[in-house]
Design a protein around this motif. Structure first.
Motif, PDB file in Angstrom:
ATOM      1  N   CYS A  30       0.852  -1.181   0.000  1.00 26.74           N
ATOM      2  CA  CYS A  30       0.000   0.000   0.000  1.00 26.74           C
ATOM      3  C   CYS A  30       0.894   1.239   0.000  1.00 26.74           C
ATOM      4  O   CYS A  30       1.809   1.347   0.808  1.00 26.74           O
ATOM      5  CB  CYS A  30      -0.881  -0.014   1.247  1.00 26.74           C
ATOM      6  SG  CYS A  30      -1.824   1.504   1.468  1.00 26.74           S
ATOM      7  N   CYS A  34       0.173   3.235   3.675  1.00 26.77           N
ATOM      8  CA  CYS A  34       0.591   2.717   4.984  1.00 26.77           C
ATOM      9  C   CYS A  34       1.712   1.687   4.871  1.00 26.77           C
ATOM     10  O   CYS A  34       2.218   1.220   5.884  1.00 26.77           O
ATOM     11  CB  CYS A  34      -0.602   2.130   5.725  1.00 26.77           C
ATOM     12  SG  CYS A  34      -1.254   0.634   4.966  1.00 26.77           S
ATOM     13  N   CYS A  40      -7.232  -0.792   0.578  1.00 28.86           N
ATOM     14  CA  CYS A  40      -6.308  -1.310   1.571  1.00 28.86           C
ATOM     15  C   CYS A  40      -7.079  -1.690   2.828  1.00 28.86           C
ATOM     16  O   CYS A  40      -7.886  -0.914   3.318  1.00 28.86           O
ATOM     17  CB  CYS A  40      -5.257  -0.256   1.899  1.00 28.86           C
ATOM     18  SG  CYS A  40      -4.173  -0.754   3.250  1.00 28.86           S
ATOM     19  N   CYS A  73      -5.532   0.688   6.039  1.00 27.96           N
ATOM     20  CA  CYS A  73      -5.770   2.127   6.196  1.00 27.96           C
ATOM     21  C   CYS A  73      -6.935   2.630   5.364  1.00 27.96           C
ATOM     22  O   CYS A  73      -7.333   3.769   5.493  1.00 27.96           O
ATOM     23  CB  CYS A  73      -4.500   2.903   5.848  1.00 27.96           C
ATOM     24  SG  CYS A  73      -4.125   2.858   4.082  1.00 27.96           S
TER      25      CYS A  73
HETATM   26 ZN   LIG Z   1      -2.847   1.045   3.489  1.00 32.24          ZN
END
Ligand SMILES: [Zn+2]
Length: 92
Positions: A62, A65, A76, A79
């Motif tokens: 990601c 994050c 994701c 996050c």
């Molecule tokens: Zn993320």
């Protein structure tokens, strides 16, 4: 297989370690990656296992994050970062 004895064992072991590292970097399970590499090194040729690991899509990171998530994921799970194209902005 043309390699005999200790050398064969060394090649298989080395292939498993390298394959495991490739797999780990690609987001695969390191144990599975090592097993695949060792098996293919024994059956065919060390490099085959590595190529396979490079071709099989692993997980992606990601960008927000930095957690590893499934390659096909659109959101994701850590996050909530969305990979889907943002909805068209409503004209003001
Ligand atoms: Zn993320």
């Amino acid at each position: 297989m043309f390699i005999q004895g200790d050398l064969a064992l060394l090649v298989i072991l080395g292939s498993a370690i390298i394959g495991g590292l490739i797999g780990m970097l690609r987001g695969h399970n390191i144990v599975v990656a090592m097993a695949i590499s060792a098996l293919l090194a024994w059956l065919v040729f060390p490099i085959v296992g590595w190529i396979l690991l490079l071709l099989v899509p692993g997980k992606k990171r990601c960008p927000k994050c930095r957690e590893r998530i499934e390659r096909k994921a659109v959101v994701c799970r850590f996050c909530g970062y969305s990979y889907a194209p943002a909805p068209a902005p409503t004209p003001a």
